[in-house]
Design a protein around this motif. Structure first.
Motif, short mmCIF file in Angstrom:
data_model
loop_
_atom_site.label_atom_id
_atom_site.label_comp_id
_atom_site.label_asym_id
_atom_site.label_seq_id
_atom_site.Cartn_x
_atom_site.Cartn_y
_atom_site.Cartn_z
N ILE A 85 0.84 -1.20 0.00
CA ILE A 85 0.00 0.00 0.00
C ILE A 85 0.88 1.25 0.00
CG2 ILE A 85 -1.68 1.34 1.32
CD1 ILE A 85 -2.83 -1.27 2.36
N MET A 86 1.91 1.24 0.83
CA MET A 86 2.81 2.39 0.91
C MET A 86 3.50 2.66 -0.43
SD MET A 86 4.33 1.50 4.69
CE MET A 86 5.66 2.68 4.65
N ARG A 87 3.89 1.59 -1.13
CA ARG A 87 4.52 1.75 -2.44
C ARG A 87 3.55 2.32 -3.46
NH1 ARG A 87 7.37 -4.17 -2.08
NH2 ARG A 87 9.21 -3.56 -0.84
N PHE A 99 -1.15 3.74 8.43
CA PHE A 99 -1.15 3.18 9.79
C PHE A 99 -1.78 1.79 9.75
CE2 PHE A 99 -0.70 7.61 10.59
CZ PHE A 99 -0.13 7.76 11.85
N ARG A 100 -1.36 0.96 10.66
CA ARG A 100 -2.01 -0.33 10.86
C ARG A 100 -3.17 -0.15 11.83
NH1 ARG A 100 -2.70 -4.72 14.05
NH2 ARG A 100 -2.38 -6.80 13.16
N SER A 101 -4.34 -0.71 11.50
CA SER A 101 -5.46 -0.68 12.45
C SER A 101 -5.33 -1.87 13.38
CB SER A 101 -6.80 -0.71 11.72
OG SER A 101 -7.02 -1.98 11.14
N LYS A 102 -6.09 -1.86 14.46
CA LYS A 102 -5.98 -2.91 15.47
C LYS A 102 -6.26 -4.29 14.88
CE LYS A 102 -7.62 -4.30 20.07
NZ LYS A 102 -6.29 -4.40 20.66
N SER A 103 -7.21 -4.35 13.92
CA SER A 103 -7.61 -5.64 13.35
C SER A 103 -6.77 -6.04 12.15
CB SER A 103 -9.09 -5.60 12.96
OG SER A 103 -9.90 -5.31 14.08
N ARG A 169 -1.43 -0.35 16.71
CA ARG A 169 -1.98 0.73 15.90
C ARG A 169 -0.88 1.76 15.68
NH1 ARG A 169 -7.76 1.79 19.07
NH2 ARG A 169 -8.25 -0.39 19.47
N TYR A 170 -0.06 1.52 14.71
CA TYR A 170 1.13 2.36 14.51
C TYR A 170 1.32 2.63 13.02
CZ TYR A 170 2.79 -2.44 13.81
OH TYR A 170 2.91 -3.76 13.41
N THR A 171 2.16 3.61 12.74
CA THR A 171 2.56 3.85 11.36
C THR A 171 3.86 3.10 11.08
OG1 THR A 171 2.86 5.53 9.65
CG2 THR A 171 3.90 5.96 11.77
N PHE A 172 4.33 3.21 9.85
CA PHE A 172 5.48 2.41 9.43
C PHE A 172 6.64 3.30 8.99
CE2 PHE A 172 1.63 0.04 8.67
CZ PHE A 172 1.92 -1.24 9.11
N LYS A 173 7.83 2.80 9.22
CA LYS A 173 9.01 3.42 8.65
C LYS A 173 9.11 3.00 7.19
CE LYS A 173 11.60 1.92 12.17
NZ LYS A 173 12.76 1.76 13.09
N ALA A 174 10.04 3.59 6.46
CA ALA A 174 10.12 3.37 5.01
C ALA A 174 10.28 1.90 4.66
CB ALA A 174 11.27 4.19 4.42
N GLY A 176 9.03 -0.65 6.25
CA GLY A 176 7.90 -1.46 6.69
C GLY A 176 7.92 -1.80 8.17
N GLU A 177 8.97 -1.34 8.91
CA GLU A 177 9.03 -1.62 10.35
C GLU A 177 8.09 -0.67 11.10
OE1 GLU A 177 11.57 -0.39 8.63
OE2 GLU A 177 13.14 -1.92 8.44
#
Length: 506
Positions: A85-87, A99-103, A169-174, A176-177
């Motif tokens: 998705i980020m790409r 961001f990743r959602s809880k689910s 529930r966090y965002t990602f570094k470039a 994917g971490e």
């Protein structure tokens, strides 16, 4: 906490919470009861959210001036590859933060440096969602205008970083971490936009290639996601109904080809021929919407917009979404109708004829009037399944309102000197009790915009255990009218300032 609070600032008069039930949907999304508290968000609530205390904090992005400084595309799909998705976002040049959602789904945020019109935020997010292939996703803010003067608040989104990274529930570094909260602030600084930058976002419309052009959305979705092995027979039957409608001259050959393309593994030729025989029978060539796999992905409102969908020949209903209920007595309902916010009474939501009149009156939109059964099953039931409830203002509680009306009627108006004066529509107080005729009080209520009928008003008064005493007959000038007897209400004394002032010398 202060930085997080500034980034996700929204409506200042209310916030939302989702109390999880522990159950999940078929897609894996956590289920629960959503409600809105009509209170400002305290620093304690912000801190508790970041500490991971349940329930998570939900913020309404649209504020009382119909402005917002963040918005979100809620991708309601799970087990996603967030890096892909980020790409895709990067490839299209969109300033979205994933961001990743809880689910396990994705929340794609657009951040603004300052508050911008909610209509601008929503329109840009909708366009970007379509381009990314998530055109059916929820968009926050859900409204471009809220009816603040009527008690409306808008809808909330649970914020990220509930409990930091461990809350998932966090965002990602470039690469994917998972990014820590401090790392998110750096990512935010990189991608936050000015109003001018958001206005200049260019979204090229993507050509959507459907397996079944102008067909029911359920079939196109199943063609993308796959027909389950146990549902292939019924799935191909519905594909056959579509082919008969769209390609009446060579539908049988096309259905044989569809079996090879979209069924994995394909049905045998014998099974396909039996389906074709069934479809050729009179009355058997109708979509089986209430059976799997169709019922699990059915979207009746959207289906009606498709040329070969169910109900296309009927008058089209505008898009209905985001039903909100204020738990007052009686309740208030708010609904998005064709992008406009409409206030409804319970009977207007229940009755399609009354609904059509309310929408025409408030939004200048003509709506069709479906059969009562279709209205409940196809429209109201799906809306109620995603209902958000709002706590009512205490001042709008009928109990508080009737107490205030009683006070105004018996204390703030000229009082009767004798009981005979009650015949002049006045209240009379004697020995700690106040008396008045119900008709006189009810007329006073109606003049003060009271909407409840007389019977309900009387029943409501009886609930006032600390005030209501009895209904009695009283002899007044050879008449014996029924009068209401309540405990006398005392006139409030003005608060006196305790500040001592120096006397001016003379």
């Amino acid at each position: 906490m202060q930085r997080f609070k500034e980034i996700f600032e929204g409506n200042n008069s209310a916030y939302g919470q989702l109390i999880l039930s522990g159950a999940t949907t078929d897609k894996g999304k956590a289920e629960g009861k959503a409600f809105i508290k009509r209170q400002s968000i305290t620093d304690d609530l912000w801190n508790e959210h970041l500490d991971g205390k349940d329930p998570a904090l939900g913020v309404i992005p649209i504020n009382e001036e119909n402005m917002c400084k963040w918005g979100c595309i809620d991708v309601d799909e799970y087990n996603l590859d967030h890096l892909v998705i980020m790409r895709n976002i990067k490839g299209m040049g969109f300033p979205l933060v994933t961001f990743r959602s809880k689910s396990g789904g994705a929340h794609l945020f657009l951040f603004a440096k300052d508050f911008i019109p909610a209509s601008l935020m929503q329109s840009k997010l909708k366009a970007m969602a379509e381009a990314l292939g998530y055109g059916g996703s929820e968009i926050f803010p859900k409204q471009t205008e809220i009816l603040v003067e009527r008690g409306d608040t808008g809808n909330f989104l649970n914020l990220p970083y509930h409990g930091g990274i461990r809350g998932l529930r966090y965002t990602f570094k470039a690469g994917g971490e998972a990014a820590s909260l401090e790392e998110f602030y750096q990512i935010y600084d990189e991608w936050v936009q000015t109003r001018e930058e958001i206005e200049s976002i260019v979204v090229k419309k993507q050509e959507i290639i459907e397996a079944f052009p102008d067909g029911p959305p359920c079939l196109n979705r199943l063609a993308d996601e796959g027909f389950g092995e146990g549902s292939r027979n019924n799935g191909l039957f519905n594909v056959g109904v579509y082919r008969k409608k769209s390609n009446p001259d060579n539908w049988e050959d096309m259905l044989v080809a569809d079996n090879q393309k979209v069924m994995s593994p394909p049905l045998s030729n014998t099974e396909v021929q039996l389906l074709i025989k069934s479809l050729n029978r009179k009355g058997y060539d109708k979509y089986r919407c209430k059976e799997q796999p169709i019922c699990g992905v059915c979207n009746p409102a959207k289906c009606r917009t498709k040329k070969f969908g169910v109900g296309f020949d009927e008058e089209q209903m505008p898009e209905l979404d985001t039903l909100t209920k204020i738990k007052s007595n009686p309740p208030q309902w708010f609904l998005n109708v064709g992008g406009k916010r409409v206030e409804l009474k319970t009977e207007q939501l229940h009755n399609p004829n009354l609904f059509a009149l309310a929408v025409l009156d408030q939004a200048d939109i003509m709506t069709p009037i479906p059969k009562a059964k279709d209205w409940r099953e196809l429209y109201v039931s799906p809306l109620l399944s995603a209902l958000e409830e709002i706590e009512p203002l205490e001042s709008l509680d009928p109990i508080n309102q009737i107490i205030n009306l009683l006070y105004d009627f018996t204390v703030n108006r000229p009082a009767a000197r004798t009981k005979e004066d009650m015949l002049n529509k006045m209240s009379w107080t004697d020995d700690g009790y106040t008396y008045f005729r119900m008709d006189d009080f009810y007329s006073f209520c109606k003049r003060n915009n009271w909407e409840m009928d007389k019977i309900k008003t009387g029943n409501l008064m009886k609930q006032l255990e600390d005030i209501f005493d009895d209904e009695i007959r009283m002899t007044i000038k050879n008449q014996t009218p029924r009068v209401i007897k309540i405990k006398a209400m005392k006139k409030d004394k003005p608060a006196l300032s305790k500040v001592k002032y120096e006397e001016a010398p003379f």
